[in-house]
Design a protein around this motif. Structure first.
Motif, PDB file in Angstrom:
ATOM      1  N   LEU A  62       1.472  -0.998   0.144  1.00 32.83           N
ATOM      2  CA  LEU A  62      -0.330  -0.211   0.001  1.00 32.83           C
ATOM      3  C   LEU A  62       1.059   1.081  -0.343  1.00 32.83           C
ATOM      4  O   LEU A  62       1.735   1.511   1.000  1.00 32.83           O
ATOM      5  N   GLU A  63       0.224   1.780  -0.607  1.00 25.35           N
ATOM      6  CA  GLU A  63       1.077   3.115  -0.735  1.00 25.35           C
ATOM      7  C   GLU A  63       0.080   4.493   0.141  1.00 25.35           C
ATOM      8  O   GLU A  63       0.517   6.036  -0.643  1.00 25.35           O
ATOM      9  N   ARG A  64      -0.782   3.810   0.615  1.00 22.22           N
ATOM     10  CA  ARG A  64      -1.647   5.123   1.148  1.00 22.22           C
ATOM     11  C   ARG A  64      -2.231   4.469   2.485  1.00 22.22           C
ATOM     12  O   ARG A  64      -1.583   3.544   2.827  1.00 22.22           O
ATOM     13  N   ASP A  65      -2.903   5.218   3.245  1.00 23.58           N
ATOM     14  CA  ASP A  65      -3.056   4.795   4.662  1.00 23.58           C
ATOM     15  C   ASP A  65      -3.712   3.183   4.474  1.00 23.58           C
ATOM     16  O   ASP A  65      -4.682   3.030   3.378  1.00 23.58           O
ATOM     17  N   TYR A 103       5.061   6.302   6.162  1.00 27.09           N
ATOM     18  CA  TYR A 103       4.495   5.336   6.847  1.00 27.09           C
ATOM     19  C   TYR A 103       3.294   5.314   6.256  1.00 27.09           C
ATOM     20  O   TYR A 103       2.657   6.120   6.829  1.00 27.09           O
ATOM     21  N   PRO A 104       2.120   3.644   6.157  1.00 26.90           N
ATOM     22  CA  PRO A 104       1.054   4.040   5.918  1.00 26.90           C
ATOM     23  C   PRO A 104       0.487   3.837   7.844  1.00 26.90           C
ATOM     24  O   PRO A 104       0.663   3.316   8.663  1.00 26.90           O
ATOM     25  N   GLN A 105      -0.037   4.849   7.648  1.00 21.43           N
ATOM     26  CA  GLN A 105      -0.948   4.946   9.214  1.00 21.43           C
ATOM     27  C   GLN A 105      -2.629   4.521   9.009  1.00 21.43           C
ATOM     28  O   GLN A 105      -3.048   3.829   8.348  1.00 21.43           O
ATOM     29  N   LEU A 106      -2.317   3.411  10.472  1.00 23.67           N
ATOM     30  CA  LEU A 106      -4.219   2.626  10.527  1.00 23.67           C
ATOM     31  C   LEU A 106      -4.936   4.158  10.125  1.00 23.67           C
ATOM     32  O   LEU A 106      -4.942   4.610  10.829  1.00 23.67           O
TER      33      LEU A 106
END
Length: 191
Positions: A62-65, A103-106
């Motif tokens: 993933l390159e997003r949240d 980094y991707p957030q949750l």
């Protein structure tokens, strides 16, 4: 097979972090937020959480949240240690600016679901579940609901490579430190 999920901190790395940290980071380090650690936010970690069923989600592409729709929430049960493999610790130097910001957030929806499912621990191979001012908010929200966050995990890709995504055991042993918002810990997956 056992896989050590604890980021290996060397004496040299600890000295480097202490010498180069800004005032905010010096405060975090002094309160236990270095290497693989729990964000306890002053709450007591139950020894009942030392051995949990593990579930891991590979979100490294993933390159997003990370959204709720990115995982199979049906795999999660109360008392689980839910791990998120972002591969951040594999691609960025630990504690670098890139590691701290890229980094991707949750998503909040995902964090709220994990708390509602009454998982024991959420683990991530990055600096936190959320970034900036939302990082401590997520830590407080989770700890206030009896869910602890373990940050800066390592070797999560080895679990994925073994073809195991659930029904393994995660052993987690925090230092017996009192009055800290973060507590260093050793985390080992048994698959």
């Amino acid at each position: 097979m056992r896989i050590d999920l604890t980021y290996p901190l060397t004496r040299e790395k600890i000295s480097e972090l202490s010498a180069t940290a800004d005032s905010r980071d010096k405060s975090l380090i002094s309160f236990g937020h270095m290497g693989t650690h729990f964000d306890t936010m002053g709450k007591n970690f139950s020894l009942d959480y030392c051995e949990c069923r593990g579930v891991i989600f590979d979100v490294s592409k993933l390159e997003r949240d990370v959204e709720l729709s990115d995982i199979d929430a049906a795999k999660i049960s109360a008392g689980d240690f839910v791990l998120f493999h972002t591969a951040t610790i594999d691609r960025c130097e630990y504690w670098s600016k890139d590691y701290s910001t890229n980094y991707p957030q949750l998503s909040w929806e995902l964090i709220e679901l994990l708390v509602a499912k009454k998982v024991h621990i959420i683990g991530i191979d990055a600096r936190g579940l959320r970034k900036g001012a939302e990082h401590p908010k997520a830590d407080e929200f989770c700890a206030g609901n009896g869910v602890f966050i373990v940050e800066n995990l390592a070797n999560l890709g080895k679990i994925i490579s073994a073809g195991v995504t659930e029904n393994f055991t995660v052993h987690t042993y925090p230092m017996n430190w009192l009055g800290f918002s973060g507590i260093p810990c050793r985390v080992v997956a048994e698959i």
